[in-house]
Design an enzyme around this catalytic site. Structure first.
Site, short mmCIF file in Angstrom:
data_model
loop_
_atom_site.label_atom_id
_atom_site.label_comp_id
_atom_site.label_asym_id
_atom_site.label_seq_id
_atom_site.Cartn_x
_atom_site.Cartn_y
_atom_site.Cartn_z
N ASN A 87 0.89 -1.22 0.20
CA ASN A 87 0.00 0.18 -0.07
C ASN A 87 0.94 1.39 -0.12
OD1 ASN A 87 -2.41 -1.34 0.18
ND2 ASN A 87 -2.09 -1.80 2.53
N GLN A 94 -2.12 3.53 3.05
CA GLN A 94 -1.06 3.01 3.51
C GLN A 94 -1.20 3.73 5.28
OE1 GLN A 94 2.73 4.48 2.29
NE2 GLN A 94 3.93 3.38 3.85
N HIS A 100 6.51 -1.72 3.55
CA HIS A 100 6.35 -2.90 3.99
C HIS A 100 5.30 -3.80 2.92
CE1 HIS A 100 3.02 -0.41 5.55
NE2 HIS A 100 2.30 -1.27 5.49
N HIS A 102 2.69 -6.53 2.53
CA HIS A 102 1.82 -7.63 3.09
C HIS A 102 2.09 -9.05 2.20
CE1 HIS A 102 -0.67 -4.77 5.55
NE2 HIS A 102 -0.25 -3.79 4.51
#
Ligand code: 5GP
Ligand code: ZN
Length: 114
Positions: A87, A94, A100, A102
């Site tokens: 995101n 986000q 990051h 997922h």
């Protein structure tokens, strides 16, 4: 002072359920899992989002993607697959401004996202 929650997790200042760590990245279970398998893979380096990556981050990004699929396989997603999500920013929803990935799976995942 760096108030980034994922930097603090990477430093060990905030606990997490770790599933993988090396010199430059960390994977841990999401605190609010959205699927039977839901973990996050982060670089230890603070990069706010994918949009902030530079050419010099290409090798790190490649290693993150390779590790993401290896960890997905090790966590049971090899046969049926799953989803890898990054995101970005406001429209991407986000919520933690530290890059990051997922990794989700263990059930059929809907598409398109809401
Ligand atoms: P984003 O919405 O930024 O793509 O995803 C952030 C994710 O981080 C969310 O799925 C959220 O549940 C997870 N998260 C937020 N804070 C923590 C935390 O302190 N520990 C863990 N393990 N996950 C967190
Ligand atoms: Zn950070």
């Amino acid at each position: 002072m760096n108030d980034c929650i994922f930097c603090k997790i990477a430093e060990g200042a905030i606990p997490c359920k770790k599933i993988y760590e090396d010199d430059e990245m960390l994977a841990f279970h999401d605190v609010a899992p959205q699927a039977p398998v839901h973990f996050l893979l982060i670089p230890k380096k603070h990069i706010p989002s994918l949009m902030d990556c530079a050419d010099g981050d290409s090798a790190l990004l490649g290693r993150l993607m390779t590790r993401a699929h290896r960890l997905a396989a090790e966590n049971g997603l090899l046969e049926r697959g799953g989803r890898f999500v990054i995101n970005c920013g406001q429209d991407g929803n986000q919520t933690v401004p530290h890059l990051h990935i997922h990794v989700l799976g263990g059930r059929p995942l809907g598409w398109p996202p809401g």
